[in-house]
Design a protein around this motif. Structure first.
Motif, PDB file in Angstrom:
ATOM      1  N   LYS A 413       0.842  -1.197   0.000  1.00  0.00           N
ATOM      2  CA  LYS A 413       0.000   0.000   0.000  1.00  0.00           C
ATOM      3  C   LYS A 413       0.884   1.257   0.000  1.00  0.00           C
ATOM      4  N   VAL A 414       1.931   1.207   0.828  1.00  0.00           N
ATOM      5  CA  VAL A 414       2.844   2.357   0.915  1.00  0.00           C
ATOM      6  C   VAL A 414       3.465   2.622  -0.454  1.00  0.00           C
ATOM      7  N   GLU A 415       3.914   1.552  -1.088  1.00  0.00           N
ATOM      8  CA  GLU A 415       4.577   1.703  -2.383  1.00  0.00           C
ATOM      9  C   GLU A 415       3.632   2.317  -3.417  1.00  0.00           C
ATOM     10  N   LYS A 416       2.376   1.854  -3.383  1.00  0.00           N
ATOM     11  CA  LYS A 416       1.400   2.353  -4.352  1.00  0.00           C
ATOM     12  C   LYS A 416       1.112   3.840  -4.106  1.00  0.00           C
ATOM     13  N   LEU A 417       0.911   4.173  -2.827  1.00  0.00           N
ATOM     14  CA  LEU A 417       0.633   5.583  -2.496  1.00  0.00           C
ATOM     15  C   LEU A 417       1.804   6.481  -2.885  1.00  0.00           C
ATOM     16  N   ARG A 418       3.018   5.990  -2.590  1.00  0.00           N
ATOM     17  CA  ARG A 418       4.204   6.801  -2.911  1.00  0.00           C
ATOM     18  C   ARG A 418       4.307   7.018  -4.415  1.00  0.00           C
ATOM     19  N   HIS A 419       3.988   5.968  -5.177  1.00  0.00           N
ATOM     20  CA  HIS A 419       4.052   6.056  -6.629  1.00  0.00           C
ATOM     21  C   HIS A 419       3.057   7.115  -7.120  1.00  0.00           C
ATOM     22  N   ASN A 420       1.801   7.004  -6.623  1.00  0.00           N
ATOM     23  CA  ASN A 420       0.780   7.982  -7.029  1.00  0.00           C
ATOM     24  C   ASN A 420       1.160   9.391  -6.598  1.00  0.00           C
ATOM     25  N   PHE A 421       1.746   9.452  -5.437  1.00  0.00           N
ATOM     26  CA  PHE A 421       2.159  10.738  -4.887  1.00  0.00           C
ATOM     27  C   PHE A 421       3.190  11.395  -5.803  1.00  0.00           C
ATOM     28  N   ASP A 422       4.115  10.572  -6.328  1.00  0.00           N
ATOM     29  CA  ASP A 422       5.128  11.100  -7.247  1.00  0.00           C
ATOM     30  C   ASP A 422       4.480  11.652  -8.516  1.00  0.00           C
ATOM     31  N   ILE A 423       3.371  11.011  -8.916  1.00  0.00           N
ATOM     32  CA  ILE A 423       2.666  11.505 -10.116  1.00  0.00           C
ATOM     33  C   ILE A 423       2.130  12.913  -9.831  1.00  0.00           C
ATOM     34  N   VAL A 424       1.532  13.083  -8.628  1.00  0.00           N
ATOM     35  CA  VAL A 424       1.002  14.410  -8.270  1.00  0.00           C
ATOM     36  C   VAL A 424       2.135  15.434  -8.226  1.00  0.00           C
ATOM     37  N   ARG A 425       3.257  15.022  -7.645  1.00  0.00           N
ATOM     38  CA  ARG A 425       4.402  15.944  -7.543  1.00  0.00           C
ATOM     39  C   ARG A 425       4.841  16.414  -8.939  1.00  0.00           C
ATOM     40  N   GLN A 426       4.918  15.446  -9.862  1.00  0.00           N
ATOM     41  CA  GLN A 426       5.322  15.746 -11.233  1.00  0.00           C
ATOM     42  C   GLN A 426       4.335  16.715 -11.878  1.00  0.00           C
ATOM     43  N   LYS A 427       3.061  16.421 -11.648  1.00  0.00           N
ATOM     44  CA  LYS A 427       1.984  17.238 -12.229  1.00  0.00           C
ATOM     45  C   LYS A 427       2.054  18.672 -11.671  1.00  0.00           C
ATOM     46  N   LEU A 428       2.365  18.768 -10.396  1.00  0.00           N
ATOM     47  CA  LEU A 428       2.495  20.095  -9.776  1.00  0.00           C
ATOM     48  C   LEU A 428       3.579  20.907 -10.470  1.00  0.00           C
ATOM     49  N   VAL A 429       4.696  20.239 -10.734  1.00  0.00           N
ATOM     50  CA  VAL A 429       5.808  20.919 -11.396  1.00  0.00           C
ATOM     51  C   VAL A 429       5.378  21.405 -12.783  1.00  0.00           C
ATOM     52  N   GLU A 430       4.682  20.509 -13.521  1.00  0.00           N
ATOM     53  CA  GLU A 430       4.263  20.862 -14.890  1.00  0.00           C
ATOM     54  C   GLU A 430       3.282  22.032 -14.886  1.00  0.00           C
ATOM     55  N   VAL A 431       2.256  21.933 -14.033  1.00  0.00           N
ATOM     56  CA  VAL A 431       1.222  22.974 -14.022  1.00  0.00           C
ATOM     57  C   VAL A 431       1.811  24.308 -13.576  1.00  0.00           C
ATOM     58  N   GLU A 432       2.691  24.249 -12.595  1.00  0.00           N
ATOM     59  CA  GLU A 432       3.295  25.491 -12.094  1.00  0.00           C
ATOM     60  C   GLU A 432       4.155  26.137 -13.182  1.00  0.00           C
ATOM     61  N   ALA A 433       4.902  25.308 -13.907  1.00  0.00           N
ATOM     62  CA  ALA A 433       5.757  25.848 -14.967  1.00  0.00           C
ATOM     63  C   ALA A 433       4.891  26.523 -16.030  1.00  0.00           C
ATOM     64  N   LYS A 434       3.742  25.952 -16.292  1.00  0.00           N
ATOM     65  CA  LYS A 434       2.854  26.449 -17.349  1.00  0.00           C
ATOM     66  C   LYS A 434       2.054  27.674 -16.868  1.00  0.00           C
ATOM     67  N   ASP A 435       1.484  27.586 -15.675  1.00  0.00           N
ATOM     68  CA  ASP A 435       0.482  28.584 -15.271  1.00  0.00           C
ATOM     69  C   ASP A 435       0.919  29.523 -14.146  1.00  0.00           C
ATOM     70  N   ALA A 436       2.070  29.275 -13.537  1.00  0.00           N
ATOM     71  CA  ALA A 436       2.587  30.133 -12.443  1.00  0.00           C
ATOM     72  C   ALA A 436       1.495  30.495 -11.434  1.00  0.00           C
ATOM     73  N   ILE A 437       0.934  29.486 -10.816  1.00  0.00           N
ATOM     74  CA  ILE A 437      -0.179  29.710  -9.885  1.00  0.00           C
ATOM     75  C   ILE A 437       0.333  29.971  -8.468  1.00  0.00           C
ATOM     76  N   ARG A 438       1.511  29.442  -8.182  1.00  0.00           N
ATOM     77  CA  ARG A 438       2.042  29.465  -6.826  1.00  0.00           C
ATOM     78  C   ARG A 438       2.003  30.857  -6.191  1.00  0.00           C
TER      79      ARG A 438
END
Ligand code: CTP
Length: 504
Positions: A413-438
């Motif tokens: 379960k931990v491994e799966k959550l961590r994997h999904n979590f990394d996807i969110v982290r990646q997505k955050l980087v992409e969206v921030e680079a594109k839209d500068a929401i931070r």
């Protein structure tokens, strides 16, 4: 007699030694500096104890060095700074310490009188500064033996030492937490633990500020869980943070239990500490702000005490929201909202700052489930934008806390959550680079709307700005003035607003 080599080579020790001799008094280095020499830890400050007046010795040295001396007559102490190091002077005391006392302290003891009135044997060791035995270790209570064995023990009966200053009960916990590292564990002797249990009610007489100061120092240790477990075991926590004690225990209905939230909280706290240490190791050294000896701001070259508070309190709303439902089992719905509301009350009860530091903790507690919620739902751009908008500059800390919160016993379960979590982290980087929401700033300001339509501050302005903000966060328009202006005008005209000048 052990004569220690090298620890007192610094020029300041020779100056103190020579000045004390000319005044006809004996002076010793004592306390944390001596302890840390043997532990091989760098020590910030130097404490000097004098068989005579500490203030007089400090003033004589101040004159010699042309240095400012701060005198605290009520405490019988004086302090001067030498090459960035704080050197504190105190006269040896026969009577117990009165750390909160406003009455002047009488300095009339010998070194040994003073040593036995100190908190722990490991803090009661002294180095002689006399010419005849310069550097000799004076250790009548076996501090060096206790240091080697990793033992925290009071020089006198613990009931006496703790009643002299009840804060020492929390200090014992702090030293056990701070001095324990990878292969060296420090433990408090059983009779001291029993005395702490017996005397826990004495914490009532302490100022909340002193207690909070100690808690902060425990929190920034590499494994703060050691301290909080000890505070809980000795009953001190019930007096300091009763809300945290309510997290203890599990319940079971129809054979279904729930996570033990106290140990989970401590695990998250340690995870945050470990992650911060990793971050810090990769960080360039930078200036750092301190408040009462506790590092408080970014960039991280030191642990952030407020992030540790957020970890400690992240599930504090769970006891109040716990429900059992035959279908879904145990739930804690809304615990992040209830928990965030508890933060100001807890900070107030400990007389901690009610400023942006508190707001930061409140925000992290409120948002701590959000990144994980994204993991379990579909990770849309607009959900990521909303998260970036709500977390702002604290997004990295929020992600760190959220990652630290993954503590299941099931490794799959931990491994799966961590994997999904990394996807969110990646997505955050992409969206921030594109839209500068931070660091989102609404391209449409209130002043602009007021000037355009010739209206005073009113509800409509808030509504128009909100429309623009939501459209950007939902990806309906880009974060761009032209698009935002078009949308705002359209909505304003629906509201019946007309620009004051025809050309606009
Ligand atoms: N001390 C004490 N009782 C207290 C506070 C301090 O006996 N309630 C004595 C101890 O001998 C301690 C010294 O005063 O070593 C200096 O106190 P402090 O600066 O608070 O602690 P350090 O031991 O120097 O440790 P650290 O620098 O890690 O706080």
């Amino acid at each position: 007699m052990t004569v220690t080599q090298g620890f007192l080579d610094g020029k300041i020790f020779h100056i103190v030694s020579g000045t004390a001799r000319s005044l006809g008094v004996r002076a010793f280095v004592i306390g944390g500096y001596v302890r840390d020499c043997f532990l091989g830890r760098p020590s910030k400050d130097i404490d000097i104890v004098v068989e005579g007046s500490g203030i007089e010795l400090a003033e004589a040295i101040g004159e010699k060095l042309h240095a400012n001396v701060s005198v605290f007559r009520n405490f019988g102490t004086a302090m001067l700074k030498y090459k960035g190091v704080e050197v504190e002077f105190v006269g040896a005391r026969k009577e117990s310490y009165r750390y909160d006392s406003r009455k002047p302290i009488i300095e009339n003891g010998t070194l040994e009188d003073d040593q036995k009135r100190r908190d722990f044997t490991i803090n009661a060791m002294a180095f002689s500064l006399q010419e005849e035995d310069y550097g000799a270790l004076v250790d009548p209570f076996g501090g060096i033996r206790d240091l080697a064995a990793g033992i925290i023990r009071t020089p006198l009966d613990p009931d006496v030492t703790y009643s002299d200053d009840p804060l020492r009960m929390i200090r014992a916990v702090r030293f056990a937490t701070k001095l324990s590292d990878g292969d060296r564990k420090f433990t408090i002797v059983p009779e001291s633990l029993e005395s702490m249990r017996r005397n826990r009610g004495r914490l009532e007489i302490l100022s909340k500020e002193r207690i909070a100061d100690e808690l902060n120092k425990i929190l920034v240790c590499p494994r703060p869980s050691i301290g909080f477990s000890l505070l809980e075991q000795t009953g001190l926590l019930e007096y300091i943070l009763p809300q945290l004690c309510r997290l203890k225990g599990t319940e079971s209905v129809d054979g279904r239990g729930h996570k033990e939230n106290f140990s989970h909280t401590l695990e998250v706290l340690d995870n945050v500490a470990a992650a911060e240490i990793k971050d810090i190791a990769g960080c360039r050294l930078n200036d750092y702000e301190y408040e009462n000896g506790v590092p408080v701001s970014k960039p991280r070259t030191e642990p952030c005490v407020w992030l540790r508070w957020a970890a400690l309190l992240h599930d504090i709303g769970k006891p109040a929201t716990k429900r059992y439902d035959a279908k879904s089992g145990w739930t804690f719905h809304g615990h992040e909202v209830v928990g965030a509301r508890m933060v100001p009350k807890i900070f107030k009860s400990l007389k901690m700052p009610l400023n942006e530091k508190m707001k930061y903790v409140e925000k992290l507690v409120l948002l701590h489930l959000r990144p994980i919620a994204l993991v379990t739902e579909e990770v849309t751009d607009s959900a990521v934008r909303r998260l970036l908008f709500d977390a702002g500059d604290d997004i990295d800390d929020l992600m760190l806390l959220c990652n630290a919160d993954i503590t299941s016993k099931n490794p799959r379960k931990v491994e799966k959550l961590r994997h999904n979590f990394d996807i969110v982290r990646q997505k955050l980087v992409e969206v921030e680079a594109k839209d500068a929401i931070r660091n989102f700033k609404n391209p449409i300001t209130g002043e602009y709307i007021m000037e355009l339509y010739g209206i005073p501050p009113c509800r409509e302005i808030g509504e128009l700005k909100e429309t623009v903000k939501n459209a950007i966060l939902d990806g309906i328009i880009d974060n761009d003035f032209g698009e935002a202006d078009r949308l705002m005008r359209q909505r304003a005209s629906e509201m019946g607003l007309v620009p004051v000048r025809k050309d606009r």
